[in-house]
Structures are given as C-alpha cells and as structure tokens.
Motif scaffolding. Structure first.
Motif, PDB file in Angstrom:
ATOM      1  N   SER A 250       0.332   1.269 -11.679  1.00 46.34           N
ATOM      2  CA  SER A 250       0.547   0.660 -10.375  1.00 46.34           C
ATOM      3  C   SER A 250      -0.342  -0.649 -10.503  1.00 46.34           C
TER       4      SER A 250
ATOM      5  N   GLN B 278      -7.598   1.258  -2.479  1.00 45.74           N
ATOM      6  CA  GLN B 278      -7.279   2.479  -1.706  1.00 45.74           C
ATOM      7  C   GLN B 278      -8.223   3.596  -2.158  1.00 45.74           C
TER       8      GLN B 278
ATOM      9  N   TYR C 295       0.756   9.049  -3.319  1.00 51.34           N
ATOM     10  CA  TYR C 295      -0.710   9.151  -3.499  1.00 51.34           C
ATOM     11  C   TYR C 295      -1.548   9.062  -2.591  1.00 51.34           C
ATOM     12  N   ARG C 296      -1.244   7.829  -1.885  1.00 50.60           N
ATOM     13  CA  ARG C 296      -2.212   7.547  -0.679  1.00 50.60           C
ATOM     14  C   ARG C 296      -1.949   8.608   0.561  1.00 50.60           C
TER      15      ARG C 296
ATOM     16  N   ARG D 283       0.894  -1.281  -0.062  1.00 46.40           N
ATOM     17  CA  ARG D 283       0.054   0.020  -0.085  1.00 46.40           C
ATOM     18  C   ARG D 283       0.789   1.250   0.044  1.00 46.40           C
TER      19      ARG D 283
ATOM     20  N   VAL E  86       2.264   5.106  -5.533  1.00 42.85           N
ATOM     21  CA  VAL E  86       1.061   4.666  -4.881  1.00 42.85           C
ATOM     22  C   VAL E  86       1.162   5.251  -3.435  1.00 42.85           C
TER      23      VAL E  86
ATOM     24  N   THR F 124     -10.070   5.033  -9.740  1.00 42.72           N
ATOM     25  CA  THR F 124      -9.125   4.950 -10.476  1.00 42.72           C
ATOM     26  C   THR F 124      -8.936   6.026 -11.668  1.00 42.72           C
TER      27      THR F 124
ATOM     28  N   SER G   9      -4.630  -0.072  -5.829  1.00 43.14           N
ATOM     29  CA  SER G   9      -5.004   1.255  -6.179  1.00 43.14           C
ATOM     30  C   SER G   9      -6.625   1.324  -5.917  1.00 43.14           C
TER      31      SER G   9
ATOM     32  N   SER H  82      -5.007   9.607 -10.970  1.00 42.14           N
ATOM     33  CA  SER H  82      -4.685   8.762  -9.691  1.00 42.14           C
ATOM     34  C   SER H  82      -3.624   7.531 -10.384  1.00 42.14           C
ATOM     35  N   PRO H  83      -3.183   6.927  -9.424  1.00 40.36           N
ATOM     36  CA  PRO H  83      -2.035   6.044 -10.044  1.00 40.36           C
ATOM     37  C   PRO H  83      -2.311   5.014 -10.850  1.00 40.36           C
TER      38      PRO H  83
ATOM     39  N   GLY I  53       2.655  -0.204  -5.921  1.00 40.85           N
ATOM     40  CA  GLY I  53       1.378  -1.413  -5.538  1.00 40.85           C
ATOM     41  C   GLY I  53       2.151  -2.496  -5.205  1.00 40.85           C
TER      42      GLY I  53
END
Ligand code: NAP
Length: 867
Positions: free
Chosen positions: A439, A447, A519-520, A244, A516, A430, A444, A434-435, A249
């Motif tokens: 990923s 998440q 971004y998270r 994560r 990832v 997604t 993803s 976004s990744p 990922g």
C-alpha cells in the motif's frame, strides 16, 4: 547518547525508529499526554529516507499521496516539487515535520535498541540500548519499517573484494563519485533500477548483474499530477478519506474490466493509458482479474515485454531484460526513469545470471561461469530481510522467556499485523499481516498509529494496563491473511513478499493483500466489538471478548457484498415463477466453467414422462468408457435446471474425469413430493441400464447433487438399496438438505444474510412437501435407515443454514458403518462453493469433491487436471 539526569528512566511508551511511523507515533502519544522516548540508530529523523541515499532514490507512489494527512496546516505549508520526489526532498520534509512539531526533544539519535524483555510482575518492558543502558516502559512500539535490514551479500567470496563496496540501503552521506570507474551493480529490484541509469552517467564501464528480470514502467516524472492537485484543492478531506478506504492507499477506482472480455483494442487502449500515466496503482488496475487470473496477467506482462523489446536495441539484451517466470505484480513492480534505455549505451552491459551465474567475487572483480570481470567498485542492490528482519533481529523476549525469533521460526504470526500473543503491550507499526508494503505506506502508517493511539487511550480510560491478542484471534487472522493471498497469484513468486529472497527464511506471504480499506474496517470492527480477540487486564480486571474477526473467505465476502448491494427481493416473497426468473437473470453474466470434451442434451424416460438430461464427457485421453456420475441440481425442489448448474457440472466432469449426467427432475409446486425423489431414482436406474451407451463403465456409477439435488441423490441411494439395485458406488452430497427440522443451530447462526436463508428454506419446504410428509425418509433422508448405503462425501459450508444437518448426516452414516468423508468448506456459504471461476477459494473444495468421486471408482483412469 547519555540521558540528562532529570529525565526519569521510565516511560509510558518507548518507540524504536524515527521515520514516518515513529514520528507520527510520537506526535499522537504526546497528544495523549503520555511520556515517550524514541530511539533511532540514525543520526537524524527519516528512517528509510535517512539511509537509502543512493543516486536516483525516489518515492514511487506520487508524493502528493505519500505524505502525512494528520496536519492540514502542514499540507498547506509544504509543496512537493515533483510527482515523485527525490530522497533528499522527502528527508527534508520529515525534518520539517520534526521541527514543526518539535519532535526531536523526545528522540535519542545514534542510539540502537539491542534488547527488550517483558517484566511480567511489573507489567513493563525493559529496554536495553547500545551501551547497556536500561529504560522501562509500559508499551513498546516498533516503528522500525518493513525494509530496513539489508540482506547480507549471500555471494561466494563477497568479503574478498579489495575495492570499495556500496549498499544502496546504506549509501555514504557524502555521496560517491564513480567518474572513470568500472562499476558492477548486483541486483535489479527497485533500488537497482533507480540507481543504474545515474551510475551509468558517471562510470566508464557499468556491468549490471541480473538474476531476475523485473517488470518496470516509466515514471514519467514531472510536476505533481494536475488532477490530484485539483481534487486536493476542491476537497482535501474527501480526497484523503477516499485514500484511507481505497485498496492501495491511493484513491483509484478499481476497474471491473476483465481481460478476457475486453477486445484487443480496449486492452491496448487501457494498457497505453496506464503506461503513459506512469503510476503503479494504474498499471496494476488495467484489468480486474490480472492479479488472480494467469491468462489476464499474461496479457499485461506480454504488453510490457513488447515495450522492453521496442526500447532496447540489442535483441539478445532485450530478451534477457524481459521478465519471465513470475506473474506481473507478484514481485514488486518498479518505476524507472530511463532504465531500459541505459542498456543502449555502449559502456553498459547486462550479465544474465540465469545463463551465467556468479561463481565468486574476487579481490578485483567478479567471476561468472563464463567470464572474469575486473571492477573498481561493486554496488549491492540486493534488497532486504523484509518485514520481519528488523523485528526478529531486535532480541525481543515476551512472557515466559519466549523470544519473537523463536515464536516466528516458521513465519510471523500476528493479530492484524499489530500485535502477537505472548508479547503484551508490544506493538508493530505496519507489521507482517498488515497492508504495509502493498500500500501507500503513508496511509497505512497513519492508520496503524491512530489505532495504537486509540487503543492506549482506551486502556487508560478504562483503567487497564495490558493488552495482548488471544491465540484464537491470532490464528484466525493468520488464516485470513493466507486466504487473501491464496486467491491471488502472489504466492507463486519467489518474492521478498514471500520471504523467498533470504536463504532459509520461511515461505509465508507476509503482507495483508485484502486491501487498505478492508483492513481498516477489520481494525475498526475489532474495537467496536469491545476489542474482539484481545485480552486486556488491569488491577483486578481481566477483559476478553474472544473470537475471529474475519472468517469468511475473502472472495465469498466480496460476492456477498456485491449481492447485497443489488438489493434483490427476498426470494420467499416471490412466486415460484418470479423466483425462477430472478435466478436465471442473476446467472446471466457468470463465467461458463471449464471446457469439457463434449456436451449433449437428451431425455430419459421418467416415472411420469420424459426428463431432460445433459451429458458432459471429459476432454482428452484416455479414450474409452469412463465412470458415470448422475448429478442433480440445487434449487430447493422449486428452482434450477440443467443450465443453472452447468458450470459446476463442467467443473466436476473436468476435474474428476467422469462422465457427468445432469438430470432435470420435476419441480414443486407444480409437482410436489415425492416426484423429485422418484425421478432421481428413475434417472439412476436408467443410467445404470444404459451405462455403455452413455460411454460409461458398467458398475461404476455414483450420484452427486447440491442442496435439494443432494437431497434427492441421497434418497435415490436409499431407494436403490431398498430395491436391491442399481449398485451405486458413492454419493457426493454438496451442502445437502437432508432433514426438515429447521431448528439446528446453523439455521439460527446462518439464518439470514448468506443468500440461502432459513426463511427461504421454509418456503422451499412449503412448496415441496406437506408437513405430514416431511418426516418421510424420501423427504428427509436423515430419518431413514442408513445401513448399507454407498460411501459418501459430504460437503458442509461454514455459513450455510444447512451446515449442521450435513454434518448430522455424515455422523449418522458413520454410525451406520458407511464410509464417510466430511469436507468442510471453510469460510463458504451454501452457494459459494458452486460458483465456478467466480469464487476462487471454492476451487480447492471442488478439487476435494473430485478426489472423493475418484475414490468411489477405484479402477478409474487418471483424471484430467483443472487448476
Ligand atoms: P529487491 O527488490 O529485493 O531487489 C533485490 C535484487 O537483488 C533482485 O533483483 C534480486 O534478484 C537481486 N539479488 C539478491 N540477492 C542476489 C544474489 N545473491 N545474487 C544476485 N542477485 C541477487 O530490493 P530493492 O531493490 O532494494 O527493493 C526492495 C523494495 O524496497 C522494493 O521492492 C520497494 O518496495 C522498496 N523500494 C522502493 C523504492 C521506491 O519507493 N522508489 C525504491 C527502492 C526500494 P532476485 O529477484 O532473483 O531475488
């Protein structure tokens, strides 16, 4: 399918799509006690794995990673049979998940959503399905996948072919038997590369039409990797958590090996290990700089080409299969099983469309510029309208009649890839920004679903009804997304990541490439900052904390993270000697900067003894004299020397084509104010008097400096004006210290945490000048008479305590009728613009600086190019 009469036509949420993301979204929303309806045009669950049934279709992220992690029991009950599972097995897995959690009861299959419209007074979405049926919901969630809308065959005559035509993305469920047939495959992306070896096993003749040769590595499929299984056994939670927070990922430790610094032996060793491992995140992680540095990338690309040449017998075919014209990784690399070997079979032929383009598809085959081919069947493996196709194709109308298609006419605009302004309560799983496709999608997806579920829960708990991003936040995220892409080689390729595969689609880098984990963190930070950048409303309530979640350049942020992790002592707690030693130590391993034609060291006579200088002469033509820039290094009048700013001086010299003379002035506290300023003025006088000896053009003399060096450069301009000479044609002031007033807002905003701190500035001033002297224009040039000064270029960095005084100097010069160019170093700190070949995003700023220098010298020769 008709809805049973007892089910209300109103839901808390409608989800479109019953693949990985739609299934998990349904599960989470049910957990919250929300009423949900999922629609899917397919006949069952599976999404991409329902449709893409072509021979050889497999996952290309190890399936032990490409799997749900939300249900530990599920993980115990399901065992993947292979490292890269087949499409039927993945589909079976998704059916198993749907059964295990009894998800099908809330899914309507074979039901397409044809339109969706936001009803502002009701604060609801009105969803129209296939037969014109309407349902209403508060939240509308697109779980439609990134690669679900096939690109239509944009080839002349495509509709004329009389035989069967197959799309890899819509393969017949009953399969296709090509035995004895002459088959054409158009397209050599992942789908083509996976299917070609298997189609070749059946077809009597197989002709592959290749427009762009693709990088592919052998999958070495087999049992699930023992090491991953061991790690999962030892600590499933830790393993999943590492995924994560990883870059892609999948828990892979990013390498710090730079291609240029590695020996040939190490390079080959690392490449071979990745080749044998057969994993995308391995081959993309051979060198830390292969994604950003063309030379590093070329090393990997050439090693892959060597493998292709060694595999394919016919040298001409091998050469045609060697990818060229795009950097490795900038188009999605492929994993294959026997792809290149297939071209050694006698009945398989490659047609290189770069040499011999398709003219038309005919009733019975394909005509290229050089030949007519007869076929019994054509397979299109020509790809997708990726990432935006399913979203803009879904006829979504937000507030005030704005359609998503119209809003995104110049490319998608999202906040976090999750939502878009003007479309309240509309979520994309997604989505672009976004990744997602860069990923492991499973990670993803989980998440995104978790974030959306958390968001809906928070709205409900706080009695709120709607959520929508602000324009500021969305613009900031779009900018951040593009900033992340800009430091990589990705935007250079005509890839589907860039929308380049679909004629007429805007060229914008679609996925988020910052990683990832990063971004998270951004998504989590938005929530902990009270949903920063979102407006949330409810009965009688409007809540909005507006702002931009990431405004620092991504590579600057990485440097900051690295520096902070070193835990260095604050400079202002050290003696001057200790601070100098620390500065020298931190500069030890940095890249040297670009090559220039010639570097010579010497001394010039200063007011109180010799001052060392270093002269940089540009490489290459034209021969003959050049303009001269006298440069002064940074370091708060205390630190720095000719070495400290050497890479920057090389860069300035190479970019501007000027002779750069870097002069080391006397430092405090040994020699205090006004020594540094007087030395600077003396250096300028000397350079002017010795222009010809320096290889300069008399009369074409500018000054430049960074930080305290910019201070003494600015003072030298004032002293030269007052003294009636020498004539200075321009001043480049990079993040200048021009005032001793440390109360401007930037000293507060950026006072701590960005290397140069307010406390350190105070320490510098204390070392340099007595309080009584700090108002003297030779210490604080902003306080001087600014009329008649040379044109200026001032660089002000967003995260610099000195930002506001730089801007103030620009305004004051302007007010004094001095031509000024104020260059904003967006997302930069005081030091980052000068970090040549470390902070890639600084390069455009330095290009602007060089352009400004060029403008100071109207008659100067053309400048050398540095990328
Ligand atoms: P793709 O990567 O977009 O490949 C399409 C191919 O068709 C390219 O070689 C393209 O050439 C060619 N093409 C397109 N239009 C053409 C035309 N008019 N004339 C001639 N050639 C044309 O599509 P894909 O192979 O379906 O893969 C898409 C993505 O789906 C992959 O990158 C991957 O992310 C995912 N995928 C994953 C798996 C997996 O997990 N194993 C399998 C399949 C797909 P140009 O390059 O010149 O445009």
């Amino acid at each position: 399918m008709n809805k049973p009469a007892s089910v209300p036509e109103q839901f808390d949420a409608v989800v479109v799509g019953a693949g990985f993301s739609g299934l998990y979204m349904l599960y989470r929303l049910r957990q919250l006690g929300l009423s949900v309806k999922v629609f899917d045009s397919a006949g069952d669950v599976g999404g991409t794995w329902y449709w893409n049934r072509y021979p050889g279709a497999r996952c290309d992220v190890p399936t032990t990673d490409y799997t749900f992690s939300f249900d530990p029991e599920l993980e115990k009950e399901w065992t993947w049979s292979e490292k890269y599972a087949t499409q039927p097995e993945i589909l079976e897995y998704l059916r198993f998940v749907a059964d295990r959690h009894e998800l099908r009861s809330d899914i309507e299959f074979s039901t397409a959503v044809t339109a969706a419209r936001w009803d502002e007074p009701a604060k609801q979405w009105v969803i129209t399905t296939g037969g014109g049926r309407e349902v209403r919901c508060r939240h509308y969630i697109m779980a439609t996948g990134c690669l679900s809308v096939a690109k239509s065959p944009d080839i002349e005559g495509a509709e004329r072919f009389a035989g069967p035509v197959y799309f890899t993305s819509r393969w017949p469920h009953e399969g296709v038997d090509f035995t004895g047939q002459r088959v054409a495959v158009i397209g050599t992306g992942s789908s083509g590369i996976q299917s070609i070896p298997l189609i070749a096993r059946q077809a009597s003749q197989l002709t592959v039409f290749q427009r762009t040769a693709n990088f592919s590595i052998p999958a070495h499929n087999g049992p699930a990797p023992a090491e991953t299984l061991r790690q999962l056994d030892e600590g499933r939670d830790a393993y999943r958590d590492a995924a994560r927070w990883s870059r892609g990922g999948v828990p892979v430790e990013p390498t710090d090996v730079l291609a240029g610094a590695a020996s040939e032996e190490v390079r080959r060793e690392r490449f071979e290990a990745a080749w044998q491992q057969g994993e995308l995140f391995g081959i993309l992680n051979i060198f830390a700089d292969q994604g950003v540095n063309p030379a590093a990338n070329d090393i990997v690309a050439e090693m892959i080409r060597e493998k292709i040449r060694a595999t394919v017998n016919d040298p001409e075919t091998a050469e045609a299969l060697c990818p060229r014209g795009h950097y490795f990784g900038t188009k999605r690399p492929c994993l294959d099983t026997g792809y290149f070997e297939t071209f050694n079979l006698p009945h398989v032929r490659l047609v290189d469309l770069r040499k011999e383009p398709i003219v038309s598809i005919t009733e019975d085959g394909i005509e290229t510029a050089g030949e007519s081919f007869g076929f019994d069947a054509i397979v299109y493996a020509t790809g997708f309208d990726a990432m935006t196709g399913a979203l803009v194709g879904a006829d979504v109308t937000g507030r005030d009649g704005l359609t998503l298609k119209d809003k995104w006419v110049a490319g998608p605009s999202t906040y976090l890839g999750l939502m878009t302004t003007g479309f309240p309560n509309f979520f994309m799983l997604t989505g672009p920004g976004s990744p997602s496709v860069l990923s492991n999608m499973a990670v993803s997806i989980e998440q995104h679903v978790d974030w959306v579920a958390g968001c809906l829960k928070d709205l409900r708990d706080e009695g709120l009804e709607t959520i929508e991003p602000t324009e500021l936040a969305e613009a900031g995220w779009n900018q951040h997304n593009q900033d992340c892409a800009a430091i990589t080689l990705h935007p250079t390729a005509n890839s589907w990541y860039m929308g380049a595969n679909v004629p007429g689609k805007p060229r914008v880098f679609l996925p988020y490439i910052g990683g990832v984990g990063a971004y998270r963190q951004a998504c989590d930070d938005v929530v902990t900052q009270d949903y920063l950048g979102f407006t949330r409303t409810g009965p009688g309530a409007v809540r909005c904390t507006d702002g931009v979640i990431r405004s620092m350049q991504p590579d600057v942020a990485m440097v900051m993270e690295f520096v902070n992790a070193l835990g260095l002592p604050a400079m202002e707690t050290l003696s001057a000697a200790e601070a100098r030693a620390l500065m020298a130590a931190t500069a030890e391993d940095r890249p040297p900067g670009p090559e220039v034609g010639e570097v010579t060291d010497g001394v010039i006579p200063g007011p109180d003894g010799d001052l060392p200088y270093r002269l940089y002469r540009p490489a290459g033509p034209p021969e003959g004299p050049r303009p001269v820039v006298v440069y002064f290094h940074g370091g708060g009048w205390v630190l720095g020397n000719l070495d400290s700013d050497d890479p920057l001086c090389r860069d300035l010299c190479a970019r501007s084509g000027a002779v750069v003379v870097s002069v080391n002035y006397r430092h405090a506290p040994e020699v205090r104010f006004p020594a540094a300023a007087l030395d600077a003025f003396a250096a300028v006088q000397w350079a002017d008097a010795n222009a010809i000896e320096l290889g300069g053009i008399p009369g074409q003399l500018a000054v430049a400096g960074w930080s305290a060096g910019a201070n003494v450069a600015a003072v030298a301009c004032q002293l030269a004006r007052d003294a009636g000479g020498p004539r200075i044609t321009g001043q480049l002031l990079i993040c200048p210290a021009v005032d001793s007033d440390l109360t401007r807002p930037s000293y507060e905003e950026n006072g701590d945490g960005y290397i140069l701190t307010t406390a350190l500035m105070r320490w510098f001033w204390d070392h340099y000048a007595d309080p009584a002297d700090r108002g003297d224009p030779r210490a604080a040039p902003l306080r001087g008479d600014l009329a008649g000064l040379p044109p200026a270029c001032i660089v002000a960095a967003d995260f610099d305590p000195l930002r506001d005084e730089g801007v103030a100097y620009a305004r004051a010069l302007e007010a004094a009728a001095v031509p000024v160019r104020l260059t904003r170093a967006r997302g930069h700190t005081h030091t980052s613009v000068t970090m040549v070949d470390v902070v890639i995003s600084g390069a455009p700023v330095r290009a602007e600086m060089a352009a400004a220098l060029g403008n100071f010298f109207p008659a100067a020769e053309p400048r050398a190019h540095v990328s």
